[in-house]
Design an enzyme around this catalytic site. Structure first.
Site, PDB file in Angstrom:
ATOM      1  N   THR A 239      60.463  42.427 -48.435  1.00  0.00           N
ATOM      2  CA  THR A 239      59.778  43.552 -47.837  1.00  0.00           C
ATOM      3  C   THR A 239      59.366  43.809 -47.063  1.00  0.00           C
ATOM      4  O   THR A 239      58.976  42.761 -46.486  1.00  0.00           O
ATOM      5  CB  THR A 239      59.499  43.821 -49.008  1.00  0.00           C
ATOM      6  OG1 THR A 239      57.681  43.398 -49.113  1.00  0.00           O
ATOM      7  CG2 THR A 239      59.679  43.514 -50.742  1.00  0.00           C
ATOM      8  N   GLY A 240      59.262  44.935 -45.660  1.00  0.00           N
ATOM      9  CA  GLY A 240      58.433  45.440 -44.839  1.00  0.00           C
ATOM     10  C   GLY A 240      59.492  44.218 -43.993  1.00  0.00           C
ATOM     11  O   GLY A 240      58.303  43.941 -42.790  1.00  0.00           O
TER      12      GLY A 240
ATOM     13  N   SER B 117      46.263  37.413 -47.157  1.00  0.00           N
ATOM     14  CA  SER B 117      45.759  37.057 -45.948  1.00  0.00           C
ATOM     15  C   SER B 117      44.261  36.144 -46.360  1.00  0.00           C
ATOM     16  O   SER B 117      43.862  35.805 -47.364  1.00  0.00           O
ATOM     17  CB  SER B 117      45.295  38.441 -45.703  1.00  0.00           C
ATOM     18  OG  SER B 117      44.535  38.584 -44.871  1.00  0.00           O
TER      19      SER B 117
ATOM     20  N   TYR C  41      41.444  47.088 -48.838  1.00  0.00           N
ATOM     21  CA  TYR C  41      42.625  46.514 -48.386  1.00  0.00           C
ATOM     22  C   TYR C  41      42.237  44.812 -48.814  1.00  0.00           C
ATOM     23  O   TYR C  41      43.062  44.074 -49.171  1.00  0.00           O
ATOM     24  CB  TYR C  41      42.451  46.168 -46.762  1.00  0.00           C
ATOM     25  CG  TYR C  41      43.627  45.639 -46.250  1.00  0.00           C
ATOM     26  CD1 TYR C  41      44.896  45.640 -46.560  1.00  0.00           C
ATOM     27  CD2 TYR C  41      43.772  44.035 -45.443  1.00  0.00           C
ATOM     28  CE1 TYR C  41      45.521  44.370 -46.318  1.00  0.00           C
ATOM     29  CE2 TYR C  41      43.940  43.402 -45.249  1.00  0.00           C
ATOM     30  CZ  TYR C  41      45.535  43.314 -45.667  1.00  0.00           C
ATOM     31  OH  TYR C  41      46.048  42.688 -45.109  1.00  0.00           O
TER      32      TYR C  41
ATOM     33  N   SER D   5      58.903  45.260 -39.400  1.00  0.00           N
ATOM     34  CA  SER D   5      58.353  45.116 -38.702  1.00  0.00           C
ATOM     35  C   SER D   5      57.667  44.350 -38.501  1.00  0.00           C
ATOM     36  O   SER D   5      57.247  43.497 -39.606  1.00  0.00           O
ATOM     37  CB  SER D   5      58.058  46.486 -37.670  1.00  0.00           C
ATOM     38  OG  SER D   5      56.272  46.192 -37.901  1.00  0.00           O
ATOM     39  N   GLY D   6      56.646  43.554 -37.370  1.00  0.00           N
ATOM     40  CA  GLY D   6      55.858  42.618 -37.648  1.00  0.00           C
ATOM     41  C   GLY D   6      55.617  41.464 -38.505  1.00  0.00           C
ATOM     42  O   GLY D   6      57.081  41.030 -37.584  1.00  0.00           O
TER      43      GLY D   6
ATOM     44  N   GLY E 295      56.814  40.663 -41.365  1.00  0.00           N
ATOM     45  CA  GLY E 295      57.750  40.324 -42.000  1.00  0.00           C
ATOM     46  C   GLY E 295      59.780  40.443 -41.447  1.00  0.00           C
ATOM     47  O   GLY E 295      60.204  40.078 -41.565  1.00  0.00           O
TER      48      GLY E 295
HETATM   49  N1  LIG Z   1      48.714  41.925 -39.032  1.00  0.00           N
HETATM   50  C1  LIG Z   1      47.578  40.778 -39.675  1.00  0.00           C
HETATM   51  O1  LIG Z   1      46.358  41.160 -39.127  1.00  0.00           O
HETATM   52  C2  LIG Z   1      47.400  40.611 -41.240  1.00  0.00           C
HETATM   53  C3  LIG Z   1      46.926  39.178 -41.336  1.00  0.00           C
HETATM   54  C4  LIG Z   1      47.133  39.688 -42.429  1.00  0.00           C
HETATM   55  C5  LIG Z   1      48.221  40.274 -43.170  1.00  0.00           C
HETATM   56  N2  LIG Z   1      48.845  40.763 -42.838  1.00  0.00           N
HETATM   57  C6  LIG Z   1      49.482  41.555 -44.157  1.00  0.00           C
HETATM   58  O2  LIG Z   1      51.121  40.995 -43.430  1.00  0.00           O
HETATM   59  C7  LIG Z   1      52.272  41.859 -44.438  1.00  0.00           C
HETATM   60  C8  LIG Z   1      53.004  42.421 -42.504  1.00  0.00           C
HETATM   61  O3  LIG Z   1      51.971  43.720 -42.011  1.00  0.00           O
HETATM   62  P1  LIG Z   1      52.333  43.220 -40.527  1.00  0.00           P
HETATM   63  O4  LIG Z   1      50.924  42.533 -39.246  1.00  0.00           O
HETATM   64  O5  LIG Z   1      53.583  42.518 -40.413  1.00  0.00           O
HETATM   65  O6  LIG Z   1      52.547  44.622 -39.967  1.00  0.00           O
HETATM   66  P2  LIG Z   1      54.018  45.776 -39.794  1.00  0.00           P
HETATM   67  O7  LIG Z   1      54.074  45.536 -38.648  1.00  0.00           O
HETATM   68  O8  LIG Z   1      52.571  47.072 -39.633  1.00  0.00           O
HETATM   69  O9  LIG Z   1      54.613  45.692 -41.355  1.00  0.00           O
HETATM   70  C9  LIG Z   1      54.190  46.570 -42.223  1.00  0.00           C
HETATM   71  C10 LIG Z   1      55.498  46.151 -42.541  1.00  0.00           C
HETATM   72  O10 LIG Z   1      55.503  46.883 -44.128  1.00  0.00           O
HETATM   73  C11 LIG Z   1      55.610  48.196 -44.242  1.00  0.00           C
HETATM   74  N3  LIG Z   1      55.873  49.165 -45.011  1.00  0.00           N
HETATM   75  C12 LIG Z   1      54.657  49.907 -44.881  1.00  0.00           C
HETATM   76  N4  LIG Z   1      54.219  50.547 -45.802  1.00  0.00           N
HETATM   77  C13 LIG Z   1      55.710  50.781 -46.470  1.00  0.00           C
HETATM   78  C14 LIG Z   1      56.271  51.675 -47.773  1.00  0.00           C
HETATM   79  N5  LIG Z   1      55.514  52.917 -48.029  1.00  0.00           N
HETATM   80  N6  LIG Z   1      56.898  51.332 -48.282  1.00  0.00           N
HETATM   81  C15 LIG Z   1      58.140  50.482 -47.799  1.00  0.00           C
HETATM   82  N7  LIG Z   1      57.541  49.159 -46.195  1.00  0.00           N
HETATM   83  C16 LIG Z   1      56.321  49.401 -45.941  1.00  0.00           C
HETATM   84  C17 LIG Z   1      56.717  48.380 -42.919  1.00  0.00           C
HETATM   85  O11 LIG Z   1      57.979  49.254 -42.664  1.00  0.00           O
HETATM   86  P3  LIG Z   1      57.705  51.196 -42.865  1.00  0.00           P
HETATM   87  O12 LIG Z   1      57.183  51.429 -42.521  1.00  0.00           O
HETATM   88  O13 LIG Z   1      59.222  51.255 -42.278  1.00  0.00           O
HETATM   89  O14 LIG Z   1      58.256  51.692 -44.336  1.00  0.00           O
HETATM   90  C18 LIG Z   1      56.159  47.772 -42.642  1.00  0.00           C
HETATM   91  O15 LIG Z   1      57.383  46.396 -42.314  1.00  0.00           O
HETATM   92  C19 LIG Z   1      51.329  43.324 -44.293  1.00  0.00           C
HETATM   93  O16 LIG Z   1      51.332  42.928 -46.115  1.00  0.00           O
HETATM   94  C20 LIG Z   1      50.003  42.878 -44.232  1.00  0.00           C
HETATM   95  O17 LIG Z   1      49.158  43.329 -45.445  1.00  0.00           O
HETATM   96  C21 LIG Z   1      48.582  41.338 -41.803  1.00  0.00           C
END
Ligand SMILES: NC(=O)c1ccc[n+]([C@@H]2O[C@H](COP(=O)([O-])OP(=O)(O)OC[C@H]3O[C@@H](n4cnc5c(N)ncnc54)[C@H](OP(=O)(O)O)[C@@H]3O)[C@@H](O)[C@H]2O)c1
Length: 308
Positions: free
Chosen positions: A14-15, A147, A160, A18-19, A21
């Protein structure tokens, strides 16, 4: 095209659009996995599918367009995958969002509810549905995106952090429940990472965005921990490990102050520096002392672990 042999196994991510995922999806593709990619940005997912087929010879990529914050989204995804006759060998619960602002006065309830649905409910139900099948086959792996803030307070992203504490707690309990089986669950606990996360959370200008990790490194460390069945992993070097140790030993209030600083907009910090230079110096020295003792404790912890 790199001519890699398919494993015949499937990872559902899932996800993946981008990022972190997307980087995880790439690692699975490189290792010959078939993929089920889930997110809302369906065009991005289709483009990724083409790239994986072209670059890594990925045999089967299934794209599912789904808003995972909707009620029963997890069950719908599960049923769509079942209907296609796909067995999911690895589940990655990556999709997640954050939300910046003071809980009492600034953040919007509808956005918070949607975040809890996505980060907590969908993750829980997907994990439940797929773990049931994995336990029945006595084989499978799950990676849950927690996280580093799952083990600390995180003022200005209170809900969050609470969702990530939930994910981490759920994962560690399941690790214990699954002992004696060939099914593993792993929590990935990144520090701030260079993705679109902060921007989407309304926190594009906070201090933390100046200290971000590379999503490629985060995904690689997560992938390796998942594949070796570790209960959890904090990606990155000693500084991130030091944060983890500090989070376990430092008073919660100290951690809350430190974490709040990282979520403060940079222009507010600049303003405070102009107004209260001596105080800022004291806070800076305090943070440095906390970081140094964290590194010291993490090093001692590692040495003790090696000596065992
Ligand atoms: N970046 C950080 O600093 C960080 C640190 C610790 C943990 N994390 C965790 O890592 C994970 C990935 O985040 P990321 O940093 O890679 O951010 P990101 O680049 O914004 O990616 C988020 C992903 O989640 C998907 N998503 C968001 N809302 C959604 C929805 N309603 N339905 C389906 N898909 C959804 C987005 O896809 P669509 O928009 O295409 O739906 C996207 O693929 C998250 O769980 C985040 O909490 C991030």
């Amino acid at each position: 095209m790199e001519n890699r042999k398919g494993t015949g196994k499937t990872a559902l991510i899932t996800g993946a659009s981008s990022g972190i995922g997307q980087e995880l999806a790439k690692l699975f593709a490189q290792d010959g996995y078939n993929l089920v990619l889930v997110a809302r940005s369906v065009e991005t997912l289709h483009r990724l599918a083409e790239v994986f087929e072209l670059n890594y010879g990925t045999e089967q990529v299934t794209v599912i367009e789904k808003d995972l914050s909707e009620e029963d989204a997890a069950r719908d995804v599960y049923e769509q995958v079942q209907a296609k006759g796909i067995t999911v060998d690895v589940l990655v619960n990556d999709a997640g969002v954050g939300l910046h602002g003071k809980f009492a006065t600034e953040t919007d309830w509808e956005a918070e509810k949607s975040m809890v649905n996505l980060n907590v409910l969908t993750t829980t139900l997907l994990t439940k549905l797929y773990l049931r099948d994995m336990v029945a086959r006595n084989e499978g792996r799950v990676l849950n995106l927690a996280s580093l803030v799952s083990i600390t307070p995180f003022p200005l992203m209170a809900v969050y952090a609470a969702t990530k504490a939930y994910v981490n707690s759920l994962t560690q309990s399941l690790v214990n429940e699954l002992k004696g089986t060939n099914v593993t669950v792993t929590a990935l606990m990144p520090n701030a990472t260079d993705t679109d996360f902060f921007n989407k959370a309304g926190a594009a200008d906070v201090v933390a965005t100046d200290m971000v990790d590379d999503p490629v490194m985060v995904a690689k460390d997560g992938y390796e921990a998942l594949m070796s069945g570790k209960p959890k992993v904090v990606p990155g070097g000693l500084v991130n490990k030091a944060y983890e140790v500090m989070a376990y030993v430092a008073p919660q209030e100290t951690m809350a102050g430190m974490m709040r600083y990282t979520l403060t907009p940079k222009h507010e910090i600049a303003q405070k520096v102009r107004e209260q230079r001596p105080t800022i110096w004291a806070v800076g020295l305090g943070l440095a002392a906390v970081a140094v003792s964290g590194i010291f404790l993490a090093t001692r912890h590692r040495q003790a672990a090696l000596a065992e």
